[in-house]
Structure formats: C-alpha cells, structure tokens
Design an enzyme around this catalytic site. Structure first.
Site, PDB file in Angstrom:
ATOM      1  N   ASN A   1      39.941 -93.308 -30.556  1.00 41.28           N
ATOM      2  CA  ASN A   1      38.948 -92.619 -29.735  1.00 41.28           C
ATOM      3  C   ASN A   1      37.669 -93.460 -29.737  1.00 41.28           C
ATOM      4  OD1 ASN A   1      36.621 -90.936 -29.115  1.00 41.28           O
ATOM      5  ND2 ASN A   1      38.034 -89.198 -29.133  1.00 41.28           N
TER       6      ASN A   1
ATOM      7  N   ARG B   1      20.658 -97.618 -26.279  1.00 43.75           N
ATOM      8  CA  ARG B   1      19.668 -98.613 -25.853  1.00 43.75           C
ATOM      9  C   ARG B   1      19.585 -98.715 -24.334  1.00 43.75           C
ATOM     10  NH1 ARG B   1      17.352-103.032 -28.570  1.00 43.75           N
ATOM     11  NH2 ARG B   1      17.274-101.682 -30.404  1.00 43.75           N
TER      12      ARG B   1
ATOM     13  N   HIS C   1      36.713 -88.757 -24.644  1.00 41.87           N
ATOM     14  CA  HIS C   1      36.430 -87.329 -24.495  1.00 41.87           C
ATOM     15  C   HIS C   1      35.131 -87.186 -23.707  1.00 41.87           C
ATOM     16  CE1 HIS C   1      36.577 -83.109 -26.465  1.00 41.87           C
ATOM     17  NE2 HIS C   1      35.935 -83.057 -25.333  1.00 41.87           N
TER      18      HIS C   1
ATOM     19  N   ARG D   1      32.293 -85.579 -22.119  1.00 42.62           N
ATOM     20  CA  ARG D   1      31.735 -84.229 -22.164  1.00 42.62           C
ATOM     21  C   ARG D   1      30.834 -84.013 -20.949  1.00 42.62           C
ATOM     22  NH1 ARG D   1      32.732 -81.651 -26.919  1.00 42.62           N
ATOM     23  NH2 ARG D   1      33.713 -82.937 -28.540  1.00 42.62           N
TER      24      ARG D   1
ATOM     25  N   HIS E   1      28.127 -89.418 -24.473  1.00 39.05           N
ATOM     26  CA  HIS E   1      28.643 -90.716 -24.883  1.00 39.05           C
ATOM     27  C   HIS E   1      29.482 -91.301 -23.745  1.00 39.05           C
ATOM     28  CE1 HIS E   1      31.858 -88.031 -26.088  1.00 39.05           C
ATOM     29  NE2 HIS E   1      31.334 -87.747 -27.274  1.00 39.05           N
TER      30      HIS E   1
ATOM     31  N   GLU F   1      40.519 -86.471 -23.135  1.00 41.36           N
ATOM     32  CA  GLU F   1      40.381 -85.141 -23.703  1.00 41.36           C
ATOM     33  C   GLU F   1      39.182 -84.439 -23.090  1.00 41.36           C
ATOM     34  OE1 GLU F   1      40.430 -85.159 -27.984  1.00 41.36           O
ATOM     35  OE2 GLU F   1      42.463 -85.960 -27.972  1.00 41.36           O
TER      36      GLU F   1
ATOM     37  N   THR G   1      30.483 -81.072 -31.450  1.00 42.75           N
ATOM     38  CA  THR G   1      31.802 -81.708 -31.405  1.00 42.75           C
ATOM     39  C   THR G   1      32.834 -80.599 -31.246  1.00 42.75           C
ATOM     40  OG1 THR G   1      33.307 -83.300 -32.438  1.00 42.75           O
ATOM     41  CG2 THR G   1      32.232 -81.711 -33.903  1.00 42.75           C
TER      42      THR G   1
ATOM     43  N   HIS H   1      41.043 -85.032 -35.277  1.00 40.05           N
ATOM     44  CA  HIS H   1      39.698 -84.585 -35.658  1.00 40.05           C
ATOM     45  C   HIS H   1      39.467 -84.735 -37.162  1.00 40.05           C
ATOM     46  CE1 HIS H   1      35.875 -82.921 -34.136  1.00 40.05           C
ATOM     47  NE2 HIS H   1      35.707 -82.694 -35.414  1.00 40.05           N
ATOM     48  N   ASP H   2      38.574 -85.671 -37.492  1.00 36.95           N
ATOM     49  CA  ASP H   2      38.212 -85.962 -38.893  1.00 36.95           C
ATOM     50  C   ASP H   2      39.344 -86.582 -39.703  1.00 36.95           C
ATOM     51  OD1 ASP H   2      35.795 -83.273 -39.433  1.00 36.95           O
ATOM     52  OD2 ASP H   2      35.573 -85.290 -38.607  1.00 36.95           O
TER      53      ASP H   2
ATOM     54  N   GLY I   1      38.639 -91.373 -34.179  1.00 39.13           N
ATOM     55  CA  GLY I   1      37.468 -92.073 -33.656  1.00 39.13           C
ATOM     56  C   GLY I   1      36.317 -92.152 -34.623  1.00 39.13           C
ATOM     57  N   HIS I   2      35.769 -90.985 -34.969  1.00 37.53           N
ATOM     58  CA  HIS I   2      34.518 -90.987 -35.736  1.00 37.53           C
ATOM     59  C   HIS I   2      34.653 -91.768 -37.041  1.00 37.53           C
ATOM     60  CE1 HIS I   2      30.489 -89.344 -36.485  1.00 37.53           C
ATOM     61  NE2 HIS I   2      30.854 -89.408 -37.755  1.00 37.53           N
TER      62      HIS I   2
HETATM   63  C1  LIG Z   1      39.121 -83.044 -29.565  1.00 36.95           C
HETATM   64  C2  LIG Z   1      38.603 -83.867 -30.668  1.00 36.95           C
HETATM   65  O1  LIG Z   1      38.702 -83.516 -31.830  1.00 36.95           O
HETATM   66  C3  LIG Z   1      37.870 -85.115 -30.399  1.00 36.95           C
HETATM   67  O2  LIG Z   1      37.985 -85.558 -29.092  1.00 36.95           O
HETATM   68  C4  LIG Z   1      36.433 -84.853 -30.691  1.00 36.95           C
HETATM   69  O3  LIG Z   1      36.061 -83.821 -29.852  1.00 36.95           O
HETATM   70  C5  LIG Z   1      35.584 -86.034 -30.525  1.00 36.95           C
HETATM   71  O4  LIG Z   1      34.432 -85.636 -29.808  1.00 36.95           O
HETATM   72  P1  LIG Z   1      33.038 -86.256 -30.237  1.00 36.95           P
HETATM   73  O5  LIG Z   1      33.245 -87.752 -30.375  1.00 36.95           O
HETATM   74  O6  LIG Z   1      32.099 -85.871 -29.115  1.00 36.95           O
HETATM   75  O7  LIG Z   1      32.693 -85.629 -31.570  1.00 36.95           O
HETATM   76  N1  LIG Z   2      41.426 -85.692 -30.749  1.00 37.97           N
HETATM   77  C1  LIG Z   2      40.697 -86.211 -31.879  1.00 37.97           C
HETATM   78  C2  LIG Z   2      39.973 -87.439 -31.482  1.00 37.97           C
HETATM   79  O1  LIG Z   2      40.180 -87.952 -30.398  1.00 37.97           O
HETATM   80  C3  LIG Z   2      39.035 -88.078 -32.428  1.00 37.97           C
HETATM   81  O2  LIG Z   2      38.453 -87.156 -33.296  1.00 37.97           O
HETATM   82  P1  LIG Z   2      37.523 -87.806 -34.440  1.00 37.97           P
HETATM   83  O3  LIG Z   2      38.377 -88.790 -35.187  1.00 37.97           O
HETATM   84  O4  LIG Z   2      36.380 -88.488 -33.738  1.00 37.97           O
HETATM   85  O5  LIG Z   2      37.097 -86.644 -35.305  1.00 37.97           O
END
Ligand SMILES: CC(=O)[C@@H](O)[C@H](O)COP(=O)(O)O
Ligand SMILES: NCC(=O)COP(=O)(O)O
Length: 238
Positions: A7, A18, A43, A45, A50, A70, A100, A190-191, A213-214
């Site tokens: 992600n 920036r 994703h 929004r 972002h 997503e 989120t 997610h996480d 992603g995060h």
């Molecule tokens: C559905 C999901 O868990 C991820 O797509 C998450 O929503 C990431 O979104 P953000 O990067 O905006 O936190």
């Molecule tokens: N669907 C989860 C995603 O795309 C990434 O979630 P995260 O790793 O940023 O919490």
C-alpha cells in the site's frame, strides 16, 4: 501462496507534504514491483489527503502485478474505479473524516447495498473484496453479498499480538476457515508488520493476499525499501 500487496498511501503523504512530486508515487510503484511486490494497493480517500484520484489513473499503466484500489463506494469512488478498472476493488466502510480505516462492514445491514455495488464492479471485470471484522456472522453475511473475497481487518490482532497475546489469532483462523468453506477468497490487512506477519500468515488457512503500507514504509526508513520487501516475502513464503 500469500501475495504481498504494497500500500503506497504514505508515499503520497510525503509527496503532498511539500506540494511537489517527490517522491513520485508512480516510480515508487514501479520500484516496489521490481523489488518483488506482487501487488500495489492504494486507498484514495474523499479528501485526497494522500493518494489523489489522478494518482489512481496514473498508476494503472505502471502496475503490472495486481492493482488493488480500496475505499468507501461513494459515487465518485465508484466512477473512478469503473474508469480505471483495477484487478481488485476492496470496499471499506470508512467515514469521510476517519483518520484511518477502523471497522469492517456490517454485511447483514448493508446486504442490499453491497449486492448492487459488487455486481456492478464484477460486471466490469473487477474482482471484489470487502473489508470485514473477524466475526463469523459477518463472514456469512459477506457470502450473501456475492463478493469474490473478504479482507480481514487485522488491527485488533496486531494490537493484541504486540502485547504478547497470540490467542488473538483465533477469531481470524475461524473466520478464514468459514470463508474458505463458503468459497470466499481471504485477504487481510491493517497494521500488519515485520513483527507479526509470519505468525499471522502461518496460522491463516488459504490466505491469498496481505496488503501492507504503514508499517512497511516506516520500516523502510531504517532498513531500506528493497530489503524490507524481501524480508516480508521471506516471512510469507518461508
Ligand atoms: C483498509 C485499510 O486498512 C487500509 O487501506 C488503510 O485504510 C490505509 O489507509 P490510510 O493509509 O489512510 O491509513
Ligand atoms: N488493506 C490494508 C492496507 O492496504 C494497508 O494497511 P496498513 O498496512 O497501512 O495499516
């Protein structure tokens, strides 16, 4: 074998901070695929905090693995996805102001809505997944919507696992087993992180895709993007 979908939302966060085009999200998507990622997830929004809608369009020709978009199926999101036609769309019931994603669908209360939305995407050749909490009756409800897959919302597992509570995996195992028996594909996200991904993926039957992603981006700040992607792949395939 479980696929890793990266992600790239947070790359767009850094770019937007920036006001320019550094880092370039299209180049980053190309690079993560070269490093071994088996999918790219975004994703977009409604506030485009972002990933922007234009990013979704620009990424289409660059993603040669699996392209997963997503979001909450508001009309503008639906129009974008039907225009871009990614490999997969993952429907998430996010409030517009949510910091989120923080919950899965109520697949029972929203059945009629989800049936219609899912049918429209599938009729356009787009695989569907819906974001769900690890609750058995919600998996049964997901089956009734006609979706191809579910995405198990893994924030609860990740939090408990970080506290040492491995038993938190149990509802996810049960839900994956039920989904498999109903012919639903199982994704998760997610996480998820380098700390928890091996334990999670080893315990979830039939896990087709994880989208991360995060944590991946944060880990890459210290360990490097290519190295981190390879670390995830070893943990997933090992
Ligand atoms: C559905 C999901 O868990 C991820 O797509 C998450 O929503 C990431 O979104 P953000 O990067 O905006 O936190
Ligand atoms: N669907 C989860 C995603 O795309 C990434 O979630 P995260 O790793 O940023 O919490």
């Amino acid at each position: 074998m479980t696929k890793l979908s990266v992600n790239i939302n947070k790359i767009a966060t850094l770019r937007n901070s920036r006001g320019g085009d550094v880092p370039n999200v299209v180049q980053f998507a190309k690079d993560v695929q070269e490093f071994g990622a088996e999918g790219v997830t975004i994703h977009p929004r409604p506030d485009e905090r972002h990933i922007r809608y234009q990013d979704a369009r620009d990424l289409k020709p660059a993603v040669y693995t699996e392209y997963n978009i997503e979001g909450n199926p508001i009309q503008s999101f639906m129009d974008l996805v039907l225009e871009v036609k990614p490999t997969q769309v993952t429907l998430v019931p996010d409030a517009e102001d949510a910091i989120t994603s923080n919950a899965g669908w109520d697949t029972i209360k929203n059945k009629d809505f989800l049936v219609d939305v899912i049918k429209e995407f599938q009729q356009n050749g787009i695989r569907t997944s819906i974001f769900v909490d690890p609750v058995l009756n919600q998996i049964e409800g997901a089956k009734e919507t006609g979706t191809n897959r579910i995405e198990l919302y893994t924030e609860g597992f990740a939090h408990e696992f970080s506290l040492g509570n491995e038993s938190a995996i149990k509802p996810y195992v049960e839900c994956a087993e039920l989904a498999n028996s109903l012919g639903l594909g199982v994704n998760a996200g997610h996480d998820l992180s380098l700390d928890n991904i091996k334990f999670f993926s080893e315990n979830i039957p039939g896990l087709l895709e994880v989208s991360i992603g995060h944590a991946l981006v944060a880990e890459s700040l210290y360990l490097g993007v290519e190295n981190v992607i390879q670390m995830y792949l070893r943990k997933l395939k090992g």
